[in-house]
Each structure stands twice: as C-alpha cells, then as structure tokens.
Design a protein around this motif. Structure first.
Motif, PDB file in Angstrom:
ATOM      1  N   TYR A  84       0.819  -1.204   0.000  1.00 18.30           N
ATOM      2  CA  TYR A  84       0.000   0.000   0.000  1.00 18.30           C
ATOM      3  C   TYR A  84       0.858   1.261   0.000  1.00 18.30           C
ATOM      4  O   TYR A  84       0.478   2.290  -0.576  1.00 18.30           O
ATOM      5  CB  TYR A  84      -0.941   0.003   1.203  1.00 18.30           C
ATOM      6  CG  TYR A  84      -2.114  -0.925   1.037  1.00 18.30           C
ATOM      7  CD1 TYR A  84      -3.249  -0.513   0.351  1.00 18.30           C
ATOM      8  CD2 TYR A  84      -2.096  -2.215   1.547  1.00 18.30           C
ATOM      9  CE1 TYR A  84      -4.338  -1.356   0.183  1.00 18.30           C
ATOM     10  CE2 TYR A  84      -3.176  -3.072   1.382  1.00 18.30           C
ATOM     11  CZ  TYR A  84      -4.282  -2.636   0.703  1.00 18.30           C
ATOM     12  OH  TYR A  84      -5.354  -3.484   0.532  1.00 18.30           O
ATOM     13  N   GLY A  85       2.017   1.183   0.651  1.00 18.25           N
ATOM     14  CA  GLY A  85       2.906   2.339   0.628  1.00 18.25           C
ATOM     15  C   GLY A  85       3.393   2.645  -0.775  1.00 18.25           C
ATOM     16  O   GLY A  85       3.400   3.808  -1.206  1.00 18.25           O
ATOM     17  N   ARG A  86       3.783   1.608  -1.505  1.00 19.11           N
ATOM     18  CA  ARG A  86       4.251   1.815  -2.872  1.00 19.11           C
ATOM     19  C   ARG A  86       3.100   2.224  -3.794  1.00 19.11           C
ATOM     20  O   ARG A  86       3.280   3.077  -4.678  1.00 19.11           O
ATOM     21  CB  ARG A  86       4.921   0.551  -3.389  1.00 19.11           C
ATOM     22  CG  ARG A  86       6.182   0.183  -2.625  1.00 19.11           C
ATOM     23  CD  ARG A  86       7.117  -0.667  -3.443  1.00 19.11           C
ATOM     24  NE  ARG A  86       8.409  -0.804  -2.793  1.00 19.11           N
ATOM     25  CZ  ARG A  86       9.486  -1.298  -3.365  1.00 19.11           C
ATOM     26  NH1 ARG A  86       9.428  -1.714  -4.631  1.00 19.11           N
ATOM     27  NH2 ARG A  86      10.631  -1.396  -2.719  1.00 19.11           N
ATOM     28  N   ALA A  87       1.934   1.611  -3.610  1.00 23.99           N
ATOM     29  CA  ALA A  87       0.776   2.000  -4.427  1.00 23.99           C
ATOM     30  C   ALA A  87       0.390   3.448  -4.161  1.00 23.99           C
ATOM     31  O   ALA A  87       0.011   4.183  -5.091  1.00 23.99           O
ATOM     32  CB  ALA A  87      -0.395   1.075  -4.130  1.00 23.99           C
ATOM     33  N   ASN A  88       0.488   3.880  -2.911  1.00 22.61           N
ATOM     34  CA  ASN A  88       0.184   5.270  -2.573  1.00 22.61           C
ATOM     35  C   ASN A  88       1.153   6.223  -3.270  1.00 22.61           C
ATOM     36  O   ASN A  88       0.753   7.283  -3.767  1.00 22.61           O
ATOM     37  CB  ASN A  88       0.262   5.444  -1.061  1.00 22.61           C
ATOM     38  CG  ASN A  88       0.035   6.885  -0.637  1.00 22.61           C
ATOM     39  OD1 ASN A  88      -1.051   7.428  -0.760  1.00 22.61           O
ATOM     40  ND2 ASN A  88       1.096   7.525  -0.148  1.00 22.61           N
ATOM     41  N   ASP A  89       2.428   5.848  -3.332  1.00 24.21           N
ATOM     42  CA  ASP A  89       3.409   6.690  -4.007  1.00 24.21           C
ATOM     43  C   ASP A  89       3.158   6.746  -5.513  1.00 24.21           C
ATOM     44  O   ASP A  89       3.297   7.809  -6.133  1.00 24.21           O
ATOM     45  CB  ASP A  89       4.825   6.168  -3.736  1.00 24.21           C
ATOM     46  CG  ASP A  89       5.212   6.272  -2.266  1.00 24.21           C
ATOM     47  OD1 ASP A  89       4.619   7.111  -1.561  1.00 24.21           O
ATOM     48  OD2 ASP A  89       6.084   5.491  -1.825  1.00 24.21           O
ATOM     49  N   VAL A  90       2.804   5.613  -6.099  1.00 22.29           N
ATOM     50  CA  VAL A  90       2.582   5.571  -7.545  1.00 22.29           C
ATOM     51  C   VAL A  90       1.336   6.373  -7.922  1.00 22.29           C
ATOM     52  O   VAL A  90       1.341   7.145  -8.889  1.00 22.29           O
ATOM     53  CB  VAL A  90       2.459   4.116  -8.024  1.00 22.29           C
ATOM     54  CG1 VAL A  90       2.077   4.067  -9.504  1.00 22.29           C
ATOM     55  CG2 VAL A  90       3.766   3.367  -7.805  1.00 22.29           C
ATOM     56  N   LEU A  91       0.267   6.193  -7.162  1.00 15.29           N
ATOM     57  CA  LEU A  91      -0.994   6.883  -7.472  1.00 15.29           C
ATOM     58  C   LEU A  91      -0.999   8.341  -7.038  1.00 15.29           C
ATOM     59  O   LEU A  91      -1.861   9.103  -7.497  1.00 15.29           O
ATOM     60  CB  LEU A  91      -2.166   6.159  -6.790  1.00 15.29           C
ATOM     61  CG  LEU A  91      -2.514   4.753  -7.286  1.00 15.29           C
ATOM     62  CD1 LEU A  91      -3.598   4.140  -6.410  1.00 15.29           C
ATOM     63  CD2 LEU A  91      -2.970   4.775  -8.732  1.00 15.29           C
ATOM     64  N   LYS A  92      -0.053   8.715  -6.142  1.00 20.64           N
ATOM     65  CA  LYS A  92      -0.117  10.042  -5.498  1.00 20.64           C
ATOM     66  C   LYS A  92      -1.524  10.231  -4.939  1.00 20.64           C
ATOM     67  O   LYS A  92      -2.262  11.138  -5.322  1.00 20.64           O
ATOM     68  CB  LYS A  92       0.236  11.144  -6.486  1.00 20.64           C
ATOM     69  CG  LYS A  92       1.635  11.036  -7.059  1.00 20.64           C
ATOM     70  CD  LYS A  92       1.903  12.136  -8.080  1.00 20.64           C
ATOM     71  CE  LYS A  92       3.302  11.981  -8.685  1.00 20.64           C
ATOM     72  NZ  LYS A  92       3.561  12.993  -9.735  1.00 20.64           N
TER      73      LYS A  92
END
Length: 318
Positions: A84-92
């Motif tokens: 979720y941390g990486r997905a949050n960074d990718v999606l902003k």
C-alpha cells in the motif's frame, strides 16, 4: 373394515400433503425446497460479487514470498503493508483523490439538478413537440458515445474548454452529461407518480410553478435525487476515456492513474536495488483497492438511503 381403509387412506393423504407443503409450500408460504433454492442462488450471486474484493484484499496484503509460496492461498502469513505504501506513491493518492472528487462530485450534482428540472417539465407541462423531444432524449442514450467523442472534442477545442472541468460541467448543465437520459427518465417517471391534486391545491393557495417545484416536488422526489446522484457519481468516477480525452495532462483521476499504474511504477522504481523493486500482483492489487476504496466508503455510508430510494422509486438500476 371399509371405514378403516378409508381412514388409513386419509392419513396417508394428510401425511403426503404435509410433506408437500413442507418442501414446496402452500398458500403463499415458501416451502423448504424453494427457500433452499433461493438461498443457494443468493449465496452464488453474492460470491460472484464478493470474490474479486476478497481476492484483491488478500493479495494486497501478501509479501512477495507469500505470493510465490503455493501453500499460502487466501490468508497471508503476515500483514504486509508495504504494498500500500508503494501504491500510494505511484498513485499520489491524496492529491489525485482531491482532483477525482473535484471532477466527479460537481458534475454529478449539476447533472442531478438539471435532470430533475427537465424531468419535471416533461412530466407536468404540455408543449409542442414534447414527444419528439423525449425521443431525442432517449436517442442520446441509445447512440454509442464513441460516435460523438471526436465531434465533441473538436467542438470543445473550439470553445477552449479542454483541460478543465468545464468539459464535464457544460454538457451536464445542458442535460447532456454521462447517461443523463437515464436520470431524466427517472425523474420523469417519479414526478408523474405524484398526485396532481397536491399541485392543484397549492395553486389554489396562490403558489406558482417554482414554489410548487421546490416545496412539493423536490421533497417528494428525494429518493430519485439520491439514486440519480449516486449513479452519476459512480459513472463520472469510473469514466476514463472521456476524462483522458478532455482533460489531457491538466487533470487526472484515480482510474486514470490506475490505467498507467505499471508504467508509473517502473519509472518511479527504475534502477532500485533488491528483488522487491519489480512490480508484483500484490502491489497491483493494493493500487486497485486504493482506487475503489472511496466508492466503497460512499456506498457503506449511503446504503440505507440508497436501498430506501430504490424501494420507494421502484428503480432497479442497470
């Protein structure tokens, strides 16, 4: 002897009737077989709808080792939140969420209000070419949107409204938003069900058309407003083709960012050390969960009014 035979036959008949009533029901009561069939059918339909959510939720919490381990199926060995941390960074996520709400809530509100006004006009007033206009309204829904995308793009480009929310707001304010015809028909049918005697009594008291609309029609059409707004909100949220065509790089939405999730991830983590730098199913599912999470929250917060609105207005949706 004959009386005993008759009595025995009656007992057998009563037992048979009781068994048939138990399994198949009688006089409006559902029998055991019918109830079992209904429950099995509902469980099957529920599983079809819940399976993707369960799959996404399970895989989004799995580490790479859990994904590669054939012994780990549904329940991960640990709650791995780095996906979720990486997905949050990718999606902003937060900035994109604000933009998504901006380009979905405002057009949905405008579309609902305009559809209510148009539906009330069709339901309560007689004017020339009324039936023809209703046919034109239906035609806007029947005609595939792919046929009107390019002409609209050229028209909006000449107006200079590409790249901002006006490309959604202007059609919605003119009754030509996404699936506006459905909402106009919803309000048209709903306002037709309101007794005219209420409006006639208000007219006798000196109320005009605007006052009747705001004090009688709107309060009685709350279920239609709820249904129309929620459906409109979801359709604007899920719209990617028109959003990508009209907004370009000026505005973005969570579904648009999800479409280019893999490419953005590869750019963001290109050259990173470690095996976890490569995208996997868990990171993709985490991005999908973040994209649909606001819709799920809206549904859980409004499901009571949503179900009541469908029940009172008799709308079954699409």
């Amino acid at each position: 002897m004959a009386s005993k035979v008759v009595e025995y036959k009656e007992k057998i008949s009563n037992v048979g009737s009781s068994v048939l009533r138990f399994f198949f029901g009688n006089r409006g009561q559902n029998g055991m077989m019918l109830k079992a069939f209904i429950y099995i059918l509902l469980i099957g339909i529920g599983f079809v709808y819940l399976y993707p959510l369960l799959y996404m939720g399970s895989y989004s919490l799995k580490s790479l080792s859990d994904i590669l381990n054939p012994l780990v199926n549904w329940i991960p060995t640990q709650l791995y939140l780095d996906n979720y941390g990486r997905a949050n960074d990718v999606l902003k996520f937060l900035p994109t969420l604000v933009q998504t709400l901006y380009v979905t809530v405002l057009p949905a509100v405008v579309q609902t209000v305009v559809a209510a006004v148009i539906g009330y006009g069709f339901a309560r007033f007689e004017f020339p070419f009324k039936k023809t206009l209703i046919v034109f309204v239906l035609a806007t829904f029947i005609i595939p949107p792919q046929l009107t995308m390019i002409p609209r793009y050229v028209f909006f480009n000449e107006l200079g409204i590409l790249g901002n929310i006006q490309s959604f707001l202007i059609p919605a304010s003119l009754g030509q938003g996404i699936n506006s015809a459905i909402f106009i028909l919803i309000f048209y049918q709903f306002f037709r069900m309101i007794p005219k005697s209420l409006e006639e009594a208000a007219q006798l008291d000196g109320a005009g058309y605007f006052r009747i609309f705001f004090t009688i029609a709107i309060p009685m059409a709350v279920p239609a407003f709820i249904i129309s707004f929620l459906f409109s909100f979801v359709w604007y949220w899920n719209e990617t083709y028109l959003a990508a065509l009209y907004f370009g790089n000026s505005l973005t939405t969570l579904p648009l960012e999800l479409n280019k999730f893999v490419a953005t991830y590869n750019q963001l983590y290109a050259g990173a050390d470690g095996t976890d730098s490569n995208i996997n199913e868990g990171i993709r599912m985490a991005g999908t969960v973040l994209t649909i999470l606001p819709l799920l929250i809206v549904y859980f917060l409004t499901q009571k009014w949503f179900v009541e609105g469908i029940d009172r207005s008799g709308i079954t949706g699409e």
